[in-house]
Write a protein that holds these residues in place. Structure first.
Motif, PDB file in Angstrom:
ATOM      1  N   GLU A  78       0.816  -1.212   0.000  1.00  0.00           N
ATOM      2  CA  GLU A  78       0.000   0.000   0.000  1.00  0.00           C
ATOM      3  C   GLU A  78       0.853   1.267   0.000  1.00  0.00           C
ATOM      4  OE1 GLU A  78      -3.431   2.107   2.769  1.00  0.00           O
ATOM      5  OE2 GLU A  78      -2.855   0.047   3.157  1.00  0.00           O
ATOM      6  N   PHE A  79       1.962   1.250   0.730  1.00  0.00           N
ATOM      7  CA  PHE A  79       2.838   2.409   0.830  1.00  0.00           C
ATOM      8  C   PHE A  79       4.184   2.088   0.203  1.00  0.00           C
ATOM      9  CE2 PHE A  79      -0.005   2.676   4.489  1.00  0.00           C
ATOM     10  CZ  PHE A  79      -0.534   3.938   4.308  1.00  0.00           C
ATOM     11  N   ASP A  80       4.700   3.030  -0.553  1.00  0.00           N
ATOM     12  CA  ASP A  80       6.002   2.843  -1.193  1.00  0.00           C
ATOM     13  C   ASP A  80       7.072   3.323  -0.220  1.00  0.00           C
ATOM     14  OD1 ASP A  80       7.981   2.355  -3.034  1.00  0.00           O
ATOM     15  OD2 ASP A  80       7.668   4.206  -4.142  1.00  0.00           O
ATOM     16  N   THR A  81       7.560   2.421   0.600  1.00  0.00           N
ATOM     17  CA  THR A  81       8.544   2.783   1.606  1.00  0.00           C
ATOM     18  C   THR A  81       9.678   1.771   1.618  1.00  0.00           C
ATOM     19  OG1 THR A  81       8.918   3.194   3.959  1.00  0.00           O
ATOM     20  CG2 THR A  81       7.218   1.590   3.407  1.00  0.00           C
ATOM     21  N   ILE A  82      10.881   2.261   1.824  1.00  0.00           N
ATOM     22  CA  ILE A  82      12.020   1.347   1.903  1.00  0.00           C
ATOM     23  C   ILE A  82      12.340   0.994   3.356  1.00  0.00           C
ATOM     24  CG2 ILE A  82      13.048   2.031  -0.283  1.00  0.00           C
ATOM     25  CD1 ILE A  82      14.983   3.805   1.333  1.00  0.00           C
ATOM     26  N   MET A  83      11.766   1.739   4.291  1.00  0.00           N
ATOM     27  CA  MET A  83      11.976   1.473   5.715  1.00  0.00           C
ATOM     28  C   MET A  83      10.611   1.330   6.387  1.00  0.00           C
ATOM     29  SD  MET A  83      15.129   3.904   6.637  1.00  0.00           S
ATOM     30  CE  MET A  83      16.719   3.611   5.924  1.00  0.00           C
ATOM     31  N   PRO A  84       9.987   0.155   6.254  1.00  0.00           N
ATOM     32  CA  PRO A  84       8.598  -0.007   6.687  1.00  0.00           C
ATOM     33  C   PRO A  84       8.380  -0.255   8.174  1.00  0.00           C
ATOM     34  CG  PRO A  84       9.381  -2.022   5.696  1.00  0.00           C
ATOM     35  CD  PRO A  84      10.488  -1.020   5.555  1.00  0.00           C
ATOM     36  N   ILE A  85       9.428  -0.415   8.942  1.00  0.00           N
ATOM     37  CA  ILE A  85       9.275  -0.723  10.367  1.00  0.00           C
ATOM     38  C   ILE A  85       9.607   0.523  11.178  1.00  0.00           C
ATOM     39  CG2 ILE A  85      10.086  -2.173  12.270  1.00  0.00           C
ATOM     40  CD1 ILE A  85      10.944  -4.138   9.898  1.00  0.00           C
ATOM     41  N   VAL A  86       8.665   0.959  12.006  1.00  0.00           N
ATOM     42  CA  VAL A  86       8.878   2.127  12.868  1.00  0.00           C
ATOM     43  C   VAL A  86       8.954   1.616  14.302  1.00  0.00           C
ATOM     44  CG1 VAL A  86       8.014   4.365  13.613  1.00  0.00           C
ATOM     45  CG2 VAL A  86       7.553   3.565  11.299  1.00  0.00           C
ATOM     46  N   ALA A  87      10.041   1.943  14.982  1.00  0.00           N
ATOM     47  CA  ALA A  87      10.230   1.478  16.361  1.00  0.00           C
ATOM     48  C   ALA A  87      10.439   2.663  17.288  1.00  0.00           C
ATOM     49  CB  ALA A  87      11.425   0.528  16.450  1.00  0.00           C
ATOM     50  N   LYS A  88       9.986   2.489  18.513  1.00  0.00           N
ATOM     51  CA  LYS A  88      10.148   3.526  19.536  1.00  0.00           C
ATOM     52  C   LYS A  88      11.149   3.024  20.571  1.00  0.00           C
ATOM     53  CE  LYS A  88       7.613   6.419  22.766  1.00  0.00           C
ATOM     54  NZ  LYS A  88       6.277   6.791  23.258  1.00  0.00           N
ATOM     55  N   PHE A  89      12.121   3.876  20.858  1.00  0.00           N
ATOM     56  CA  PHE A  89      13.110   3.605  21.889  1.00  0.00           C
ATOM     57  C   PHE A  89      12.836   4.566  23.033  1.00  0.00           C
ATOM     58  CE2 PHE A  89      14.826   2.255  17.891  1.00  0.00           C
ATOM     59  CZ  PHE A  89      15.427   1.043  18.174  1.00  0.00           C
TER      60      PHE A  89
END
Length: 177
Positions: A137-148
């Motif tokens: 659905e989204f054209d992204t090369i970094m699809p994982i978002v993490a919170k530190f």
């Protein structure tokens, strides 16, 4: 208006009419074979697995599942850890620095270059997956978002100095099981 001018005026109008007719005929060729539905329910919109393409319905490919190097799926809320050293530039200035083993060493900001004005994230830094983008659905090369979260090691040895979000590729992190 002379007869010569009238003849050219009529010829121009005829060319415009022919061009419009040709355009309308070619546009209808794309819509003639397309199926028409009287209505679509909201459930059909949410769970539809078909896509209207140039005169017909074509099956849509299934959504890809993102997995780490060990074959474990990335899901919202799972704990991940970095698999290599990386630089995080989008962090507050108080987070600029690096790690000496498990100890954070802040950067002396006076005279630091842009390349050094970042947080150097060590291998093994742990965080929580905040979102996994659907790469169909989204054209992204970094699809994982993490919170530190600053001060929370999440069962690992290294504590992040500040709280921040960061995007990752599948190869840059792994799920902690």
């Amino acid at each position: 208006m002379t007869s010569f001018q009238l003849q050219h005026y009529n010829a121009g109008l005829l060319m415009i009419v022919l061009a419009l007719t040709s355009l309308l005929n070619s546009a209808s060729a794309f819509t003639m074979n397309a199926p028409v539905r009287a209505f679509v329910t909201s459930n059909e919109l949410k769970s539809s697995s078909t896509l209207l393409q140039m005169g017909g319905l074509v099956d849509e490919p299934k959504t890809q599942v993102l997995v780490d190097g060990n074959g474990v799926e990335f899901t919202k809320g799972c704990t991940i850890e970095t698999t290599k050293e990386m630089k995080a530039f989008q962090v507050p200035k108080k987070g600029f620095g690096s790690f000496d083993g498990t100890t954070f060493v802040p950067l002396d900001a006076a005279g630091a270059s842009r390349a050094d004005s970042c947080l150097v994230m060590p291998t093994g830094l742990r965080g929580t997956v905040n979102r996994v983008y659907d790469i169909d659905e989204f054209d992204t090369i970094m699809p994982i978002v993490a919170k530190f979260v600053g001060g929370e090691n999440m069962g690992g040895e290294i504590e992040p100095p500040i709280t921040f979000l960061m995007h990752f590729e599948e190869s840059e992190v792994q799920v902690v099981v």
